[in-house]
Design an enzyme around this catalytic site. Structure first.
Site, short mmCIF file in Angstrom:
data_model
loop_
_atom_site.label_atom_id
_atom_site.label_comp_id
_atom_site.label_asym_id
_atom_site.label_seq_id
_atom_site.Cartn_x
_atom_site.Cartn_y
_atom_site.Cartn_z
N PRO A 2 -21.04 -48.59 13.78
CA PRO A 2 -22.43 -48.22 13.47
C PRO A 2 -22.50 -46.98 12.58
O PRO A 2 -21.98 -45.93 12.93
CB PRO A 2 -23.04 -47.94 14.84
CG PRO A 2 -22.03 -48.40 15.85
CD PRO A 2 -20.71 -48.37 15.17
N GLU A 3 -23.12 -47.15 11.42
CA GLU A 3 -23.40 -46.02 10.53
C GLU A 3 -24.92 -45.85 10.51
O GLU A 3 -25.61 -46.46 11.33
CB GLU A 3 -22.83 -46.31 9.13
CG GLU A 3 -21.32 -46.55 9.17
CD GLU A 3 -20.70 -46.81 7.79
OE1 GLU A 3 -21.28 -46.41 6.78
OE2 GLU A 3 -19.62 -47.42 7.75
N ARG A 108 -13.81 -49.86 23.09
CA ARG A 108 -12.70 -48.92 22.91
C ARG A 108 -12.89 -47.55 23.55
O ARG A 108 -12.02 -46.68 23.41
CB ARG A 108 -12.41 -48.75 21.42
CG ARG A 108 -11.81 -49.99 20.85
CD ARG A 108 -11.37 -49.79 19.43
NE ARG A 108 -11.45 -51.06 18.74
CZ ARG A 108 -11.25 -51.23 17.45
NH1 ARG A 108 -10.98 -50.20 16.70
NH2 ARG A 108 -11.34 -52.40 16.91
#
Length: 268
Positions: A2-3, A108
């Site tokens: 996500p940016e 993660r």
DNA sequence: CGGGGCTCCTGTGCGC
DNA sequence: TGCGCACAGGAGCCCC
């Protein structure tokens, strides 16, 4: 990954469903994601508060609560915020007074959640560069920010203290669209190229917001749906494919430890 | 100040 | 077929 466009999509979706809703219960299934506060204390502080405001700053998502404290989320590589019913992969669940809940998932486990009195003083935010869509970020300012740095343009675009919200996907896309090689030293950019770069940063981010982000890696929106931008990406993840401009095979390189795809013919 | 390298973590995908 | 290992990556941190 996500940016800015992905976090912006999550922000605007969540505003429609959790604003002014009361958090009645918090389930902490993975304490590792909580940073800077004892998990038990976090629960005590936020239960029974309402979400008064949702803010995006760079890639951070901030919930301003009715007790004037703020929840600060960073999704890092694989974080997800999914609204609806509890999910078996949830690491943190926020239950609201309308019977719905917000699931914070993360394959993660790099994602982070903080609780703070002043979100804008948080590490990672206090020194952050300007927002690409802030009025103050004009062409003049951009030229000033670039100055006469000798650093390579691509890692600089990804530096959150330089400019907020641009990550590995959109830095590559922006550079392709303006025909600039990722390793070009900033002080070697021509006047026209700086202007093109400025417009492309806004243009690419705006396009990505319009298409609700890129679902590369784990990104999905708050309903678990994929974005529509990934098929519009011209270089990211396309090493070995033909350039859409000239047909040359796109090349991949490592730059500051990050995979970087570019067209050796179009980008100089 | 800048750049390189390491760390966190886990699913994936490769080579043998 | 299956095992084991390298790899990916945002951002902080250390070191030179």
């Amino acid at each position: 990954m996500p940016e800015l466009p992905e976090v912006e999509t999550i922000k605007s979706d969540l505003e429609k469903v959790i604003l002014k809703k009361k958090i009645i219960k918090v389930e902490l299934l993975d304490k590792k994601l909580i940073k800077g506060i004892k998990p038990e204390l976090l629960i005590k502080e936020i239960e029974k508060t309402t979400v008064d405001q949702i803010i995006r700053r760079g890639k951070y998502l901030i919930f301003v609560l009715s007790n004037n404290k703020s929840l600060v989320f960073h999704l890092k590589l694989t974080g997800q915020l999914i609204y609806g019913t509890p999910d078996k992969k949830s690491r943190i669940i926020f239950c609201f007074d309308n019977g719905k809940c917000l699931n914070f998932l993360d394959q993660r486990r790099f994602a982070e959640l903080r609780l703070t009195n002043e979100w804008n003083k948080e590490k990672g935010i206090i020194d952050m560069g300007p927002e690409p869509f802030d009025k103050s970020f004009n062409l003049e300012k951009f030229r000033c920010m670039l100055g006469s740095k000798k650093t390579k343009i691509k890692p600089l675009l990804m530096d959150q203290n330089f400019l907020a919200g641009v990550g590995n996907i959109y830095a590559q896309e922006v550079l392709f669209r303006v025909g600039i090689h990722p390793e070009r030293p900033v002080n070697k950019l021509r006047t026209q190229e700086v202007e093109n770069l400025y417009s492309a940063i806004k243009g690419v981010l705006l396009e990505a917001i319009k298409y609700r982000g890129s679902s590369v890696d784990a990104y999905v929106d708050t309903q678990g749906k994929k974005g529509g931008m990934e098929q519009r990406l011209k270089v990211y993840g396309r090493a070995g494919q033909s350039c859409q401009n000239c047909g040359t095979l796109l090349k991949e390189m490592k730059l500051a430890g990050r995979g970087t795809t570019y067209c050796p013919k179009c980008q100089k």
